[in-house]
Design an enzyme around this catalytic site. Structure first.
Site, short mmCIF file in Angstrom:
data_model
loop_
_atom_site.label_atom_id
_atom_site.label_comp_id
_atom_site.label_asym_id
_atom_site.label_seq_id
_atom_site.Cartn_x
_atom_site.Cartn_y
_atom_site.Cartn_z
N GLU A 53 0.70 -1.25 0.04
CA GLU A 53 0.11 -0.18 -0.04
C GLU A 53 1.11 1.22 0.28
OE1 GLU A 53 -2.98 -0.44 -0.53
OE2 GLU A 53 -3.78 -2.32 -0.01
N HIS B 173 -2.97 2.24 8.05
CA HIS B 173 -4.10 1.02 8.01
C HIS B 173 -4.37 -0.14 8.47
CE1 HIS B 173 -6.60 -1.25 4.63
NE2 HIS B 173 -5.55 -1.87 4.81
N HIS C 18 -7.03 -2.76 9.68
CA HIS C 18 -8.13 -3.88 9.25
C HIS C 18 -9.20 -4.08 10.38
CE1 HIS C 18 -6.18 -6.61 6.05
NE2 HIS C 18 -6.33 -4.71 6.06
N GLU D 140 -18.02 11.83 22.30
CA GLU D 140 -16.79 12.80 21.66
C GLU D 140 -15.76 12.39 20.88
OE1 GLU D 140 -15.06 9.05 23.20
OE2 GLU D 140 -13.03 9.20 22.93
N HIS E 104 -13.11 -3.90 3.68
CA HIS E 104 -11.55 -3.87 4.00
C HIS E 104 -11.19 -3.47 5.57
CE1 HIS E 104 -7.24 -4.69 1.54
NE2 HIS E 104 -7.03 -3.51 3.15
P1 13P Z 1 0.71 -5.98 2.68
O1 13P Z 1 1.02 -6.93 3.33
O2 13P Z 1 1.64 -5.13 1.86
O3 13P Z 1 1.92 -4.46 3.66
O4 13P Z 1 -0.89 -5.59 3.09
C1 13P Z 1 -1.45 -5.65 4.23
C2 13P Z 1 -2.61 -4.37 3.43
O5 13P Z 1 -3.02 -4.66 4.76
C3 13P Z 1 -3.22 -4.69 2.35
O6 13P Z 1 -4.48 -3.92 2.13
ZN ZN Z 2 -5.55 -3.86 3.89
#
Ligand code: 13P
Ligand code: ZN
Length: 276
Positions: free
Chosen positions: A116, A140, A142, A170, A211
């Site tokens: 990413e 980023h 999940h 909040e 995602h």
């Molecule tokens: P990477 O292992 O390349 O960082 O990818 C993980 C991910 O969350 C892709 O969206």
């Molecule tokens: Zn991801």
């Protein structure tokens, strides 16, 4: 100074581990990047190597020419960052055109930066310009409950912002500008990076449908705190929606307007629409 002794590296490792402890980083899920300050680069410069090849970033970020970043590796697990940082994270330098990068430290087993990287760097470019260099962290994750909501709520900035604001008083104070939503796209390339960075012009948090989420902030605390606040709110919303088809009471548009006055924040009226 040894790279691993630098304060920003310690902060980065701690944040990666905090994210793992939250359950947001199954396997290699998620990635983190930090735009290193000039004085921090100076502290560790004698530990950096400049003999590795330049590689294409996969997009152009002229606004980041010459900048250094600490980033997580592609395929690397957040849970391993704390036990073996030198293999799982690395420092990269961006070239003078903003189209290539080279690894200067870390990734000792031949690893590479996250897939990413285009989204991280395009977000950094937007935020560096927009905040006069204040924002340095792109994260980023999940985030389970936020992802769950992308299956049942309309994928609009207005609905997600409003529903998440309602779940915790909040929230409108922590992200008064709201948050953005990108519909499902193929991750890991320039296209999703372009869409995400467009939304980063307006927001500090962007949800990727089915995602996860991207957050931007000045430092590790603020960026982790933003992700944590949004995901907590999403968890409450999941519970509320699971308990009853309709809320019996909630924070109303007028309540939000009062909150805006009390906390001196500006809450865009487009999020305070009437519901039937
Ligand atoms: P990477 O292992 O390349 O960082 O990818 C993980 C991910 O969350 C892709 O969206
Ligand atoms: Zn991801």
């Amino acid at each position: 100074m040894k790279v691993l002794d630098a304060k920003f590296v310690q902060g980065f490792i701690r944040m990666a581990d905090d994210g793992f402890q939250q359950g947001w980083h199954e396997r290699n899920g998620g990635n983190l990047s930090y735009r290193i300050k000039d004085e921090e680069v100076d502290e560790i410069r004698d530990q950096l190597s400049y003999d590795r090849e330049w590689m294409p970033i996969g997009t152009e970020v002229p606004g980041l020419a010459g900048e250094y970043f600490l980033v997580t590796g592609t395929g690397k697990y957040f849970r391993n960052v704390i036990i073996d940082p030198e293999t799982n994270i690395g420092i990269i330098e961006v070239d003078d055109k903003g189209v290539n990068y080279r690894i200067c430290w870390g990734f000792t087993d031949g690893g590479r930066p996250t897939s990413e990287l285009p989204t991280h760097l395009m977000n950094h470019e937007v935020k560096k310009r927009q905040t006069n260099g204040k924002h340095r962290v792109i994260y980023h994750a999940h985030t389970t409950n936020t992802i769950a909501l992308t299956f049942v709520l309309p994928l609009t900035d207005e609905v997600f912002t409003r529903e998440l604001w309602e779940m915790a008083t909040e929230c409108p104070v922590v992200f008064p500008e709201g948050l953005g939503v990108v519909g499902w796209m193929v991750p890991g390339g320039r296209e999703i990076a372009v869409e995400t960075s467009k939304l980063m012009e307006k927001y500090n948090a962007v949800i990727w449908a089915h995602h996860g989420m991207f957050c931007s902030g000045e430092d590790f605390d603020l960026t982790f705190g933003l992700m944590h606040t949004i995901e907590k709110s999403a968890e409450i919303l999941v519970k509320v929606m699971s308990m009853a088809p309709k809320k019996l009471q909630t924070i109303t548009p007028d309540d939000f307007r009062k909150l805006a006055v009390g906390f001196k924040v500006e809450l865009p009226e487009r999020f305070l629409y009437e519901k039937e």
